[in-house]
Design an enzyme around this catalytic site. Sequence first.
Site, PDB file in Angstrom:
ATOM      1  N   GLU A  94      18.503  46.544  59.338  1.00 56.12           N
ATOM      2  CA  GLU A  94      19.017  45.444  58.428  1.00 56.12           C
ATOM      3  C   GLU A  94      19.737  46.181  57.354  1.00 56.12           C
ATOM      4  O   GLU A  94      19.546  47.410  57.140  1.00 56.12           O
ATOM      5  CB  GLU A  94      18.088  44.775  57.738  1.00 56.12           C
ATOM      6  CG  GLU A  94      16.828  43.988  58.828  1.00 56.12           C
ATOM      7  CD  GLU A  94      15.791  43.482  58.081  1.00 56.12           C
ATOM      8  OE1 GLU A  94      15.669  43.483  56.847  1.00 56.12           O
ATOM      9  OE2 GLU A  94      15.014  42.910  58.711  1.00 56.12           O
ATOM     10  N   LYS A 149      20.534  47.326  53.383  1.00 53.99           N
ATOM     11  CA  LYS A 149      19.696  47.524  52.434  1.00 53.99           C
ATOM     12  C   LYS A 149      20.492  46.649  51.214  1.00 53.99           C
ATOM     13  O   LYS A 149      21.491  47.470  50.709  1.00 53.99           O
ATOM     14  CB  LYS A 149      19.420  48.821  52.024  1.00 53.99           C
ATOM     15  CG  LYS A 149      18.575  48.947  50.869  1.00 53.99           C
ATOM     16  CD  LYS A 149      18.195  50.423  50.522  1.00 53.99           C
ATOM     17  CE  LYS A 149      17.089  50.619  49.457  1.00 53.99           C
ATOM     18  NZ  LYS A 149      17.672  50.062  48.194  1.00 53.99           N
ATOM     19  N   ASP A 153      21.799  45.705  47.620  1.00 52.26           N
ATOM     20  CA  ASP A 153      21.399  46.285  46.467  1.00 52.26           C
ATOM     21  C   ASP A 153      21.116  44.974  45.339  1.00 52.26           C
ATOM     22  O   ASP A 153      22.024  44.294  44.621  1.00 52.26           O
ATOM     23  CB  ASP A 153      22.646  46.836  45.961  1.00 52.26           C
ATOM     24  CG  ASP A 153      22.478  47.800  44.705  1.00 52.26           C
ATOM     25  OD1 ASP A 153      21.047  48.077  44.311  1.00 52.26           O
ATOM     26  OD2 ASP A 153      23.565  48.290  44.135  1.00 52.26           O
ATOM     27  N   GLU A 205      15.834  39.380  48.278  1.00 52.93           N
ATOM     28  CA  GLU A 205      16.546  39.929  47.213  1.00 52.93           C
ATOM     29  C   GLU A 205      17.184  39.016  46.567  1.00 52.93           C
ATOM     30  O   GLU A 205      18.044  38.012  47.176  1.00 52.93           O
ATOM     31  CB  GLU A 205      17.334  40.945  47.635  1.00 52.93           C
ATOM     32  CG  GLU A 205      16.910  42.292  48.523  1.00 52.93           C
ATOM     33  CD  GLU A 205      16.265  43.339  47.457  1.00 52.93           C
ATOM     34  OE1 GLU A 205      17.068  43.464  46.478  1.00 52.93           O
ATOM     35  OE2 GLU A 205      15.403  43.956  47.780  1.00 52.93           O
ATOM     36  N   TYR A 218      13.630  38.862  53.892  1.00 56.99           N
ATOM     37  CA  TYR A 218      13.435  39.971  55.035  1.00 56.99           C
ATOM     38  C   TYR A 218      12.007  39.973  55.510  1.00 56.99           C
ATOM     39  O   TYR A 218      11.777  40.682  56.309  1.00 56.99           O
ATOM     40  CB  TYR A 218      14.068  41.048  54.570  1.00 56.99           C
ATOM     41  CG  TYR A 218      13.711  41.630  53.497  1.00 56.99           C
ATOM     42  CD1 TYR A 218      12.336  41.906  52.966  1.00 56.99           C
ATOM     43  CD2 TYR A 218      14.617  41.888  52.140  1.00 56.99           C
ATOM     44  CE1 TYR A 218      12.086  42.662  51.973  1.00 56.99           C
ATOM     45  CE2 TYR A 218      14.447  42.098  51.024  1.00 56.99           C
ATOM     46  CZ  TYR A 218      13.157  42.592  50.647  1.00 56.99           C
ATOM     47  OH  TYR A 218      12.903  43.108  49.520  1.00 56.99           O
ATOM     48  N   LYS A 253      19.844  55.401  52.703  1.00 57.89           N
ATOM     49  CA  LYS A 253      20.870  55.222  51.685  1.00 57.89           C
ATOM     50  C   LYS A 253      22.128  55.745  51.899  1.00 57.89           C
ATOM     51  O   LYS A 253      22.097  56.947  52.579  1.00 57.89           O
ATOM     52  CB  LYS A 253      20.149  55.620  50.258  1.00 57.89           C
ATOM     53  CG  LYS A 253      18.928  54.620  50.055  1.00 57.89           C
ATOM     54  CD  LYS A 253      18.552  54.991  48.659  1.00 57.89           C
ATOM     55  CE  LYS A 253      19.113  54.065  47.576  1.00 57.89           C
ATOM     56  NZ  LYS A 253      18.578  54.330  46.289  1.00 57.89           N
ATOM     57  N   CYS A 302      43.890  34.514  21.986  1.00 62.43           N
ATOM     58  CA  CYS A 302      42.701  35.062  21.829  1.00 62.43           C
ATOM     59  C   CYS A 302      41.931  34.722  23.278  1.00 62.43           C
ATOM     60  O   CYS A 302      41.490  33.510  23.309  1.00 62.43           O
ATOM     61  CB  CYS A 302      41.767  35.206  20.653  1.00 62.43           C
ATOM     62  SG  CYS A 302      40.184  35.957  20.838  1.00 62.43           S
ATOM     63  N   CYS A 338      38.592  32.942  21.557  1.00 65.02           N
ATOM     64  CA  CYS A 338      38.677  31.696  20.782  1.00 65.02           C
ATOM     65  C   CYS A 338      40.096  30.889  20.709  1.00 65.02           C
ATOM     66  O   CYS A 338      39.951  29.710  20.365  1.00 65.02           O
ATOM     67  CB  CYS A 338      38.369  32.029  19.134  1.00 65.02           C
ATOM     68  SG  CYS A 338      39.974  32.974  18.473  1.00 65.02           S
ATOM     69  N   CYS A 348      43.524  39.267  16.998  1.00 67.32           N
ATOM     70  CA  CYS A 348      43.064  37.919  16.729  1.00 67.32           C
ATOM     71  C   CYS A 348      42.796  37.834  15.117  1.00 67.32           C
ATOM     72  O   CYS A 348      41.987  38.181  14.428  1.00 67.32           O
ATOM     73  CB  CYS A 348      41.760  37.711  17.494  1.00 67.32           C
ATOM     74  SG  CYS A 348      41.286  35.840  17.195  1.00 67.32           S
ATOM     75  N   CYS A 400      36.251  33.617  15.181  1.00 64.46           N
ATOM     76  CA  CYS A 400      36.148  34.122  16.657  1.00 64.46           C
ATOM     77  C   CYS A 400      34.821  34.327  17.196  1.00 64.46           C
ATOM     78  O   CYS A 400      34.132  35.295  16.286  1.00 64.46           O
ATOM     79  CB  CYS A 400      37.126  35.304  16.622  1.00 64.46           C
ATOM     80  SG  CYS A 400      37.398  35.901  18.383  1.00 64.46           S
TER      81      CYS A 400
END
Length: 668
Positions: free
Chosen positions: A115, A117, A119, A176, A228, A316, A410, A413, A426, A432
């Site tokens: 399967e 792996k 993350d 996961e 899993y 891995k 900006c 804001c 800004c 802000c």
Amino acid sequence: MANRSDVKKRITALRGEIARHDQLYYVEAAPEISDKKYDGLFAELELLEQERPDLVTPDSPTQRVGVAPHTGLEKVSHIAPMLSLDAVRNEADVEGFLARIRTETGEDEAVIWAEPKFDGLSVEVVYENGHFDRASTRGDGRTGEGIGHTLRAARALPLRLRHPKKMPDILVVRGEALLLVKSFQKLNRARVERGEEPFANPRNAAAGLVRRLDPAGAEAIRFAVTFYDATGLSIQDAPTQETLLKQLEHQGLPVFGARARCVSMENIRAFHKRLMEARDQLPYEIDGMVLKLDDRAARENMGTRARSPRWALAWKFEPRHEITRIADIAVSVGRTGALTPVALLDPVDVGGVTVARATLHNPSEIRRKDLRVGDTVRIERAGDVIPEIVGRVDTPGQKRGDVFEMPKMCPACGAELEMRGRKAQCPAGIACPAQLVGRIVHYAARGAMDIDGLGEKTASQLVERGMVKTLADLYDLSAENFKTLEGFAAKSAKALFDAIQNRTKVPLDRFVWALGIRHVGSDSARQLARAFGSLKALRDASEDNISAVLNIGPKTAASIVGFFAERRNRDVVDRLLAAGISPQPIEKTGSTLADKTFVLTGALAGWTRAQATQEIERRGGRVTTTVSDETDYLVVGERPGSKLEQAKRHGVKTLDEADFRKLLGQGG
């Protein structure tokens, strides 16, 4: 073999270092080293403990999984231990695992289930009588953190099984929690635009979000969950890993990703190659593949080690190195309002550190390097610290993105931006959100509102939790609100609440300086307060009127007028006044010190620096910080600085504390 004392010292050092990185990784979601570097530390510790089994202790990282639960979340005991997996990075170790499986099962072609792996964050979900009951993190493998309040936000996670009568009364599924790559980049863009640090990778983003005590922020994020494994399903009902996963899918539980039945190293190698080639196109992050003995009965016979099953292994991938892709270009708003374009990268390992962002400095730098979203780029860490894009890597046949343009407004804001040299700025200041933490710290500083206990750490928590959206919100908070913050108990929460509520009547000059208007320092704030007498008069003043004040130049005058011309700033100031803030005119009791300029140095026994300044100004004098030919008096306290020598060079009259008292008495 090294002597026992040296080995013990190294083992102790490794355990401490691993524990620190576990805390950064699992709890703070802010790793400092790559997985590969961490695995290297762990492998070294395992090897030393194998050589010296007499030095193995129950609290060693090799004897447990993860870290203890975070104190802010409910502790949840797992029905059965949640184990980790042994991880390898080369074929020889995989071949050794396959040989051991064959030896212990007595089968030359034992079926290995392969399967991806994922993350993500390891989670356990419990269904009772077919209904979602609770969810938790792995924690230390036996006790985790309760995250049911946020994991419910995962739309793909059913709250009721499709066919509960076909399942045991208590079904425990493990998998996961993931943040899809697109969601991760969208989240990081929003964080950068608010002036916050982006997450290092989707795993850490998911870990941070599901642990929120307040689930509101997590609800806006679309978590993915994939399972899993399960506890509670009998071997008769699901004799193999393949049939177990089909059972979970039949109940509506998400199980995704490519899978394969392997009976040889050639099969395993081919599946590994297939995943590696697909890795960059997948909508989620994977960092390797997992190999499991398919036969569940044979697994029970093989058993487990202290922290991992003997019948499973993670192979891995090597981390991506130095070359990656610009997933997006966001614009970060700093605490002073300066805007900086930032490249959001597909996470990449650079010198043992996972890098997910790189500053692009300014639009000119982007044009010079001709960088666009989607480009493949080479990353270096300038000075071995700051990630930097060295240049673009040509990819023949790849269609390039649009040329980057800085926004006109900006992103935090919506205020219209101003260009100051090469930098966009800004002008919204205290209005802000991205500048808010810095503005709060300045507002609370000594010489401004002087709110004791309101430092950067507290200000950051208030903003990140959405408790303060403008400065005025500080006055709406209760002692109970502060008590929810990290590092606060009932007494300290009450003290901060009182400190804020008691700072309402303040001298006008301190309030003006507290607003953080560009180019306005404490000296110029005093000059303005004396000249205009009230906040209303200053707000209504023209640039010419302000420029007429002594030592106030046209740049400062324009900045003041611009600050009060910005509607958002006016709204915040009005709310502060409505909350009870009452700026007081500088009190004058005479004019005997009119047109006299003072500088203070050293510590005075009878006054603080602010009190001495106030006494001078009440009598019409002014205080500056620099000795010059314009200075009339230097007031000298204990342990004076270099200003005393400067006064002698300029021929400035010096006063000790007794002389100063006499002068004030004459002025009285």
